[in-house]
Design an enzyme around this catalytic site. Structure first.
Site, mmCIF file in Angstrom:
data_model
loop_
_atom_site.group_PDB
_atom_site.id
_atom_site.type_symbol
_atom_site.label_atom_id
_atom_site.label_comp_id
_atom_site.label_asym_id
_atom_site.label_seq_id
_atom_site.Cartn_x
_atom_site.Cartn_y
_atom_site.Cartn_z
ATOM 1 N N CYS A 92 -3.597 3.833 9.517
ATOM 2 C CA CYS A 92 -2.375 3.234 10.058
ATOM 3 C C CYS A 92 -1.732 4.075 11.157
ATOM 4 C CB CYS A 92 -1.371 3.004 8.931
ATOM 5 S SG CYS A 92 -1.995 1.930 7.604
ATOM 6 N N CYS B 194 0.834 -1.202 0.000
ATOM 7 C CA CYS B 194 0.000 0.000 0.000
ATOM 8 C C CYS B 194 0.870 1.254 0.000
ATOM 9 C CB CYS B 194 -0.928 -0.009 1.210
ATOM 10 S SG CYS B 194 -2.091 1.372 1.251
ATOM 11 N N CYS B 195 1.915 1.256 0.836
ATOM 12 C CA CYS B 195 2.821 2.399 0.884
ATOM 13 C C CYS B 195 3.544 2.591 -0.448
ATOM 14 C CB CYS B 195 3.830 2.230 2.008
ATOM 15 S SG CYS B 195 3.164 2.454 3.674
ATOM 16 N N CYS C 151 -0.969 8.081 7.554
ATOM 17 C CA CYS C 151 -2.307 7.847 7.013
ATOM 18 C C CYS C 151 -3.269 7.488 8.151
ATOM 19 C CB CYS C 151 -2.271 6.716 5.993
ATOM 20 S SG CYS C 151 -1.408 7.153 4.462
ATOM 21 N N CYS D 124 7.502 4.028 6.088
ATOM 22 C CA CYS D 124 6.552 3.947 4.970
ATOM 23 C C CYS D 124 7.201 3.403 3.715
ATOM 24 C CB CYS D 124 5.939 5.323 4.692
ATOM 25 S SG CYS D 124 7.127 6.538 4.076
#
Length: 244
Positions: free
Chosen positions: A205, A119-120, A202, A228
């Site tokens: 998270c 995702c990062c 985010c 990240c």
């Protein structure tokens, strides 16, 4: 510039500015041909206002890159807009993941639950690498006290494989230096700091941090993840020595 030139550039810059203050290092980097064309990458997080303010004083036209992951707190987005206007940042560049990539790899916005590193990469690392094309280096807000992987951080370091350098003007600063600078310059704090978020990423998270916990304890809580990924190379944290 070629990657082979990066080590000599970094060595020369560290030798030249080793004993300078943070603001002097930043100002010098923005004007030294050895550093090249630089952009500031800012999360507009808990401590970001310090470096943003320094850049505004040194050169307001410096490109400022802000990665909107589209999963940020609403407070962060508002803070970014307010700071950019207040500091008169004249080259704000708000970047996001490619829409087609998002649709293909994270159509329901749940990738952070099953594969946070992926995702990062999708929402932060890949967009940043695209945005940095054409620059000789970038300015970061990293500091030695932020963890063992940053304990020997130098003012200038090489970014392996890219030919770019990273400039870390605040490398030697302690938390009290950050607080003092913000207070003396009457800089606005991120609104979430007062609500128990000393480190802000985010929304899905990031959690509140309790008394006595490490300031970054609320980032990816309960997971074997502390970064990240924008400071990774080939999936690994880059550890740079004093003379890197």
């Amino acid at each position: 510039m070629q990657p082979s030139d990066t080590a000599s550039r970094v060595a020369a810059l560290n030798a030249r500015y080793r004993h300078h203050s943070a603001s002097d290092v930043l100002r010098a980097a923005l004007n030294d041909p050895e550093a090249g064309d630089l952009a500031l990458v800012s999360s507009f997080g808990a401590e970001s206002v310090v470096l943003l303010h320094m850049v505004a004083l040194a050169r307001r036209e410096t490109p400022v890159i802000f990665i909107d992951t589209q999963m940020l707190f609403a407070e962060t987005l508002t803070y970014q807009q307010e700071l950019a206007e207040r500091l008169d940042l004249r080259d704000m560049r708000i970047i996001r993941a490619d829409a087609a990539d998002l649709a293909a790899r994270d159509p329901d916005g749940a990738l952070h639950r099953t594969a946070p590193d992926a995702c990062c990469t999708l929402r932060k690392t890949a967009p940043l690498q695209r945005a940095l094309q054409g620059f000789d280096g970038w300015i970061t807000g990293r500091k030695r006290y932020q963890g063992q992987t940053r304990a020997s951080l130098a003012f200038f370091e090489a970014e392996p494989g890219t030919g770019r350098i990273k400039v870390n003007p605040l490398a030697h600063w302690a938390p009290e230096d950050i607080r003092t600078y913000m207070e003396e310059n009457r800089l606005p704090r991120h609104p979430l700091v007062a609500r128990g978020y000393p480190s802000i990423g985010c929304m899905p998270c990031t959690s509140r941090v309790g008394n006595g916990e490490d300031p970054r304890a609320g980032r990816w809580r309960g997971q074997d993840k502390t970064e990240c990924g924008i400071h990774f190379v080939n999936g690994k944290i880059v550890r740079q020595g004093e003379n890197a």
